[in-house]
Write a protein that holds these residues in place. Structure first.
Motif, PDB file in Angstrom:
ATOM      1  N   GLY A 186     -52.290-104.133   3.107  1.00 15.24           N
ATOM      2  CA  GLY A 186     -52.591-103.662   1.762  1.00 15.24           C
ATOM      3  C   GLY A 186     -51.348-103.252   1.004  1.00 15.24           C
ATOM      4  O   GLY A 186     -51.325-103.269  -0.235  1.00 15.24           O
ATOM      5  N   ILE A 187     -50.296-102.885   1.731  1.00 20.38           N
ATOM      6  CA  ILE A 187     -49.009-102.544   1.114  1.00 20.38           C
ATOM      7  C   ILE A 187     -48.227-103.809   0.802  1.00 20.38           C
ATOM      8  O   ILE A 187     -47.726-103.993  -0.310  1.00 20.38           O
ATOM      9  CB  ILE A 187     -48.198-101.615   2.038  1.00 20.38           C
ATOM     10  N   THR A 188     -48.118-104.709   1.781  1.00 21.95           N
ATOM     11  CA  THR A 188     -47.360-105.934   1.549  1.00 21.95           C
ATOM     12  C   THR A 188     -48.069-106.851   0.555  1.00 21.95           C
ATOM     13  O   THR A 188     -47.434-107.734  -0.034  1.00 21.95           O
ATOM     14  CB  THR A 188     -47.100-106.672   2.874  1.00 21.95           C
ATOM     15  N   ALA A 189     -49.377-106.653   0.349  1.00 20.28           N
ATOM     16  CA  ALA A 189     -50.076-107.428  -0.687  1.00 20.28           C
ATOM     17  C   ALA A 189     -49.461-107.180  -2.051  1.00 20.28           C
ATOM     18  O   ALA A 189     -49.453-108.069  -2.919  1.00 20.28           O
ATOM     19  CB  ALA A 189     -51.560-107.066  -0.705  1.00 20.28           C
ATOM     20  N   LEU A 190     -48.921-105.985  -2.269  1.00 19.64           N
ATOM     21  CA  LEU A 190     -48.278-105.661  -3.543  1.00 19.64           C
ATOM     22  C   LEU A 190     -46.933-106.366  -3.672  1.00 19.64           C
ATOM     23  O   LEU A 190     -46.359-106.407  -4.769  1.00 19.64           O
ATOM     24  CB  LEU A 190     -48.096-104.150  -3.682  1.00 19.64           C
ATOM     25  N   ASN A 191     -46.430-106.894  -2.575  1.00 18.85           N
ATOM     26  CA  ASN A 191     -45.199-107.683  -2.583  1.00 18.85           C
ATOM     27  C   ASN A 191     -45.516-109.174  -2.582  1.00 18.85           C
ATOM     28  O   ASN A 191     -44.611-110.010  -2.583  1.00 18.85           O
ATOM     29  CB  ASN A 191     -44.344-107.330  -1.364  1.00 18.85           C
ATOM     30  N   PHE A 192     -46.795-109.508  -2.520  1.00 14.98           N
ATOM     31  CA  PHE A 192     -47.286-110.889  -2.479  1.00 14.98           C
ATOM     32  C   PHE A 192     -46.710-111.676  -1.307  1.00 14.98           C
ATOM     33  O   PHE A 192     -46.571-112.900  -1.376  1.00 14.98           O
ATOM     34  CB  PHE A 192     -47.041-111.594  -3.814  1.00 14.98           C
ATOM     35  N   ALA A 193     -46.384-110.969  -0.236  1.00 18.72           N
ATOM     36  CA  ALA A 193     -45.993-111.596   1.030  1.00 18.72           C
ATOM     37  C   ALA A 193     -46.830-110.926   2.101  1.00 18.72           C
ATOM     38  O   ALA A 193     -46.362-110.044   2.815  1.00 18.72           O
ATOM     39  CB  ALA A 193     -44.500-111.414   1.297  1.00 18.72           C
ATOM     40  N   SER A 194     -48.100-111.337   2.191  1.00 21.95           N
ATOM     41  CA  SER A 194     -49.050-110.569   2.982  1.00 21.95           C
ATOM     42  C   SER A 194     -50.122-111.448   3.608  1.00 21.95           C
ATOM     43  O   SER A 194     -50.627-112.391   2.979  1.00 21.95           O
ATOM     44  CB  SER A 194     -49.724-109.511   2.107  1.00 21.95           C
ATOM     45  N   PHE A 195     -50.500-111.070   4.833  1.00 24.61           N
ATOM     46  CA  PHE A 195     -51.597-111.734   5.512  1.00 24.61           C
ATOM     47  C   PHE A 195     -52.932-111.445   4.834  1.00 24.61           C
ATOM     48  O   PHE A 195     -53.914-112.145   5.063  1.00 24.61           O
ATOM     49  CB  PHE A 195     -51.643-111.269   6.975  1.00 24.61           C
ATOM     50  N   GLN A 196     -52.974-110.444   3.996  1.00 23.04           N
ATOM     51  CA  GLN A 196     -54.228-110.103   3.317  1.00 23.04           C
ATOM     52  C   GLN A 196     -54.782-111.298   2.561  1.00 23.04           C
ATOM     53  O   GLN A 196     -56.004-111.529   2.536  1.00 23.04           O
ATOM     54  CB  GLN A 196     -54.011-108.938   2.353  1.00 23.04           C
ATOM     55  N   LYS A 226     -42.507-117.479   7.632  1.00 16.75           N
ATOM     56  CA  LYS A 226     -41.065-117.736   7.733  1.00 16.75           C
ATOM     57  C   LYS A 226     -40.250-116.852   6.784  1.00 16.75           C
ATOM     58  O   LYS A 226     -39.019-116.928   6.780  1.00 16.75           O
ATOM     59  CB  LYS A 226     -40.781-119.201   7.426  1.00 16.75           C
ATOM     60  N   ALA A 227     -40.919-116.040   5.972  1.00 13.27           N
ATOM     61  CA  ALA A 227     -40.239-115.229   4.962  1.00 13.27           C
ATOM     62  C   ALA A 227     -39.410-114.124   5.615  1.00 13.27           C
ATOM     63  O   ALA A 227     -39.586-113.791   6.791  1.00 13.27           O
ATOM     64  CB  ALA A 227     -41.264-114.625   4.001  1.00 13.27           C
ATOM     65  N   ASP A 228     -38.511-113.543   4.840  1.00 11.24           N
ATOM     66  CA  ASP A 228     -37.633-112.468   5.315  1.00 11.24           C
ATOM     67  C   ASP A 228     -38.453-111.188   5.468  1.00 11.24           C
ATOM     68  O   ASP A 228     -38.716-110.482   4.486  1.00 11.24           O
ATOM     69  CB  ASP A 228     -36.492-112.262   4.318  1.00 11.24           C
ATOM     70  N   GLN A 229     -38.827-110.877   6.697  1.00 14.41           N
ATOM     71  CA  GLN A 229     -39.697-109.722   6.920  1.00 14.41           C
ATOM     72  C   GLN A 229     -38.954-108.398   6.810  1.00 14.41           C
ATOM     73  O   GLN A 229     -39.572-107.344   6.620  1.00 14.41           O
ATOM     74  CB  GLN A 229     -40.399-109.847   8.269  1.00 14.41           C
ATOM     75  N   VAL A 230     -37.617-108.422   6.923  1.00 10.46           N
ATOM     76  CA  VAL A 230     -36.851-107.194   6.665  1.00 10.46           C
ATOM     77  C   VAL A 230     -37.025-106.791   5.205  1.00 10.46           C
ATOM     78  O   VAL A 230     -37.315-105.627   4.893  1.00 10.46           O
ATOM     79  CB  VAL A 230     -35.362-107.381   7.015  1.00 10.46           C
ATOM     80  N   LYS A 231     -36.874-107.739   4.295  1.00 11.82           N
ATOM     81  CA  LYS A 231     -37.073-107.434   2.870  1.00 11.82           C
ATOM     82  C   LYS A 231     -38.510-107.003   2.603  1.00 11.82           C
ATOM     83  O   LYS A 231     -38.749-106.100   1.786  1.00 11.82           O
ATOM     84  CB  LYS A 231     -36.714-108.659   2.032  1.00 11.82           C
ATOM     85  N   ASN A 232     -39.457-107.635   3.272  1.00 10.26           N
ATOM     86  CA  ASN A 232     -40.860-107.273   3.085  1.00 10.26           C
ATOM     87  C   ASN A 232     -41.106-105.829   3.508  1.00 10.26           C
ATOM     88  O   ASN A 232     -41.794-105.062   2.813  1.00 10.26           O
ATOM     89  CB  ASN A 232     -41.743-108.225   3.908  1.00 10.26           C
ATOM     90  N   LEU A 233     -40.524-105.426   4.630  1.00  9.76           N
ATOM     91  CA  LEU A 233     -40.723-104.055   5.110  1.00  9.76           C
ATOM     92  C   LEU A 233     -39.849-103.046   4.375  1.00  9.76           C
ATOM     93  O   LEU A 233     -40.158-101.848   4.364  1.00  9.76           O
ATOM     94  CB  LEU A 233     -40.468-103.994   6.617  1.00  9.76           C
ATOM     95  N   GLN A 234     -38.795-103.499   3.741  1.00 12.26           N
ATOM     96  CA  GLN A 234     -38.037-102.581   2.875  1.00 12.26           C
ATOM     97  C   GLN A 234     -38.888-102.186   1.678  1.00 12.26           C
ATOM     98  O   GLN A 234     -38.848-101.031   1.243  1.00 12.26           O
ATOM     99  CB  GLN A 234     -36.731-103.247   2.434  1.00 12.26           C
ATOM    100  N   TRP A 235     -39.655-103.139   1.135  1.00 10.18           N
ATOM    101  CA  TRP A 235     -40.625-102.777   0.094  1.00 10.18           C
ATOM    102  C   TRP A 235     -41.658-101.816   0.665  1.00 10.18           C
ATOM    103  O   TRP A 235     -42.025-100.833   0.028  1.00 10.18           O
ATOM    104  CB  TRP A 235     -41.312-104.009  -0.481  1.00 10.18           C
ATOM    105  N   HIS A 236     -42.139-102.088   1.864  1.00  7.13           N
ATOM    106  CA  HIS A 236     -43.114-101.244   2.556  1.00  7.13           C
ATOM    107  C   HIS A 236     -42.609 -99.801   2.607  1.00  7.13           C
ATOM    108  O   HIS A 236     -43.348 -98.855   2.289  1.00  7.13           O
ATOM    109  CB  HIS A 236     -43.299-101.821   3.962  1.00  7.13           C
ATOM    110  N   ARG A 237     -41.358 -99.608   2.961  1.00 10.40           N
ATOM    111  CA  ARG A 237     -40.778 -98.262   3.052  1.00 10.40           C
ATOM    112  C   ARG A 237     -40.701 -97.604   1.669  1.00 10.40           C
ATOM    113  O   ARG A 237     -41.008 -96.415   1.534  1.00 10.40           O
ATOM    114  CB  ARG A 237     -39.387 -98.348   3.690  1.00 10.40           C
TER     115      ARG A 237
END
Length: 418
Positions: free
Chosen positions: A196-206, A222-233
């Motif tokens: 639900g958080i990564t959905a706001l980054n549009f890189a999400s399994f949701q 295959k996307a950069d999951q470090v960047k995805n989780l930096q948004w998460h933080r």
């Protein structure tokens, strides 16, 4: 052979809308068409802020392309999907504006967060809800992820219009997908998964759970999951900036299996709870759940295709997890939980987790957990029935696809034997 189409009992009016939309489609008309440009412009107007994050922008583009070309959305599904996508874009823009106007939010500390990972349908949702009852924990809630702005404050955290809005929307889902409630625990004010958080980054399994999106999933995996989780933080920092905080964040998503390395890079002091269940039980269960959700958006959901898809997706995710876990050497920050143990005695598993991480469970929090278990006993909303036949696979095929994971499980079990 299983029937490849899951049919849900929809209200007559909804079926009529979809039939009208189907006729319009055959005439070359597409009501409620999605376009990235319109979504982003609407979000900019709603927030007064333009998000320029490259991952976010690419995610919007790829998601909309997938929804328009692969998902085969019904008329109602198209309307619902457009609303979901637009809300996510609006919310992200509003949060980004707040972060831009208040850069001090970036100084908020996120200390030793707890992540529950493991295959879906392995007890992660109930364990998440259970541990959330410890007042030392703070989990992002469903309504906070759907309508996060402004950041919640202690005065309105438990009672506000946003909670009521989401509650009404969930009630509608339960009416339109009658079997969903017995398959998945979900309320407006229950802990939400990190998807639900990564959905706001549009890189999400949701979004993968919402519709058949093979190309989008390939990009996401295959996307950069470090960047995805930096948004998460950054999102967690935003949420706690309103003054609602606790000793540690409590987070959950089976999808973290595929990005354990990125998780520890962004959260080096994290604690990770890994749940385990035999894939022969997981694959048909998750296939059944995903098919129910996709049936909300499409009249062409194919159960066999979904079962095959998730047989392979989770085999890949677990292969990544085993590789990263072996190479990272973070065993002191992790604990393993077996689903069968959790079903048999939930509080014993809770006690084992607390002992592993050196936490104390206060008597009043234990009482709240035990009351929750009584209130949300397994099968309260009906029994979730599923089978390997229903998703078009066999035990032998699962044993083959998950051979390395099953060997890992046997090693874990052997280490516990006297």
């Amino acid at each position: 052979m299983a029937n490849p189409s899951i049919r849900i009992r929809q209200p007559v009016a909804l079926r009529a809308v979809n039939r009208v939309g189907a006729v319009a489609g055959r005439c070359g008309l597409t009501p409620f068409r999605l376009t990235p440009e319109r979504i982003l412009e609407n979000a900019r107007r709603a927030s007064g802020f333009e998000v320029r994050d490259p991952m976010f922008l690419e995610g919007v583009e790829r998601l909309v392309h997938g929804l328009e070309t692969h998902a085969r959305l019904s008329t109602f599904g198209r309307l619902a999907a457009r609303g979901t996508v637009q809300r996510s874009a609006d919310s992200r823009s509003q949060v980004e504006r707040a972060l831009s106007e208040h850069p001090e939010i970036g100084d908020e500390e996120v200390r030793a967060p707890v992540f529950i990972v493991g295959m879906p349908r392995s007890g992660t949702t109930i364990l998440h809800a259970l541990l959330h009852l410890d007042r030392n924990h703070r989990a992002p809630l469903s309504w906070e992820c759907l309508l996060p702005h402004p950041a919640p404050n202690p005065d309105d955290y438990r009672d506000n219009e946003r909670i009521e809005t989401v509650r009404k929307e969930f009630d509608q889902i339960f009416r339109l997908v009658p079997d969903f409630r017995r398959k998945h625990y979900m309320t407006a004010d229950s802990p939400q998964e990190c998807i639900g958080i990564t959905a706001l980054n549009f890189a999400s399994f949701q979004y993968v759970a919402m519709a058949w999106l093979p190309e989008y999933h390939d990009w996401f995996a295959k996307a950069d999951q470090v960047k995805n989780l930096q948004w998460h933080r950054r999102f967690l920092q935003f949420l706690q900036s309103g003054g609602v905080s606790a000793g540690r964040w409590l987070l959950k998503s089976p999808v973290h299996l595929m990005r354990l390395r990125a998780l520890f890079e962004v959260y080096p002091d994290a604690r990770v709870i890994v749940t385990h269940r035999h894939p022969a039980d997981v694959v048909p269960s998750v296939g059944s759940l995903i098919s129910s959700m996709r049936s909300f958006y499409s009249d062409h959901e194919d159960t066999l295709r979904t079962g095959r898809e998730h047989l392979l997706i989770w085999a890949d995710y677990f292969a990544r997890f085993l590789r990263d876990r072996r190479e990272l050497g973070r065993e002191e920050q992790m604990v393993d939980v077996f689903f069968d143990d959790f079903v048999r005695d939930q509080m014993s598993v809770v006690d084992a987790i607390y002992a592993r991480f050196g936490w104390d469970l206060r008597p009043e929090d234990r009482d709240r957990m035990e009351q929750f278990l009584q209130r949300e006993r397994r099968g309260k909303h009906g029994v979730h029935e599923y089978s390997l036949d229903q998703v078009g696979t066999t035990r032998a095929e699962i044993d083959n696809e998950y051979a390395r994971y099953l060997a890992f499980l046997e090693t874990l079990r052997s280490a516990r034997r006297p």
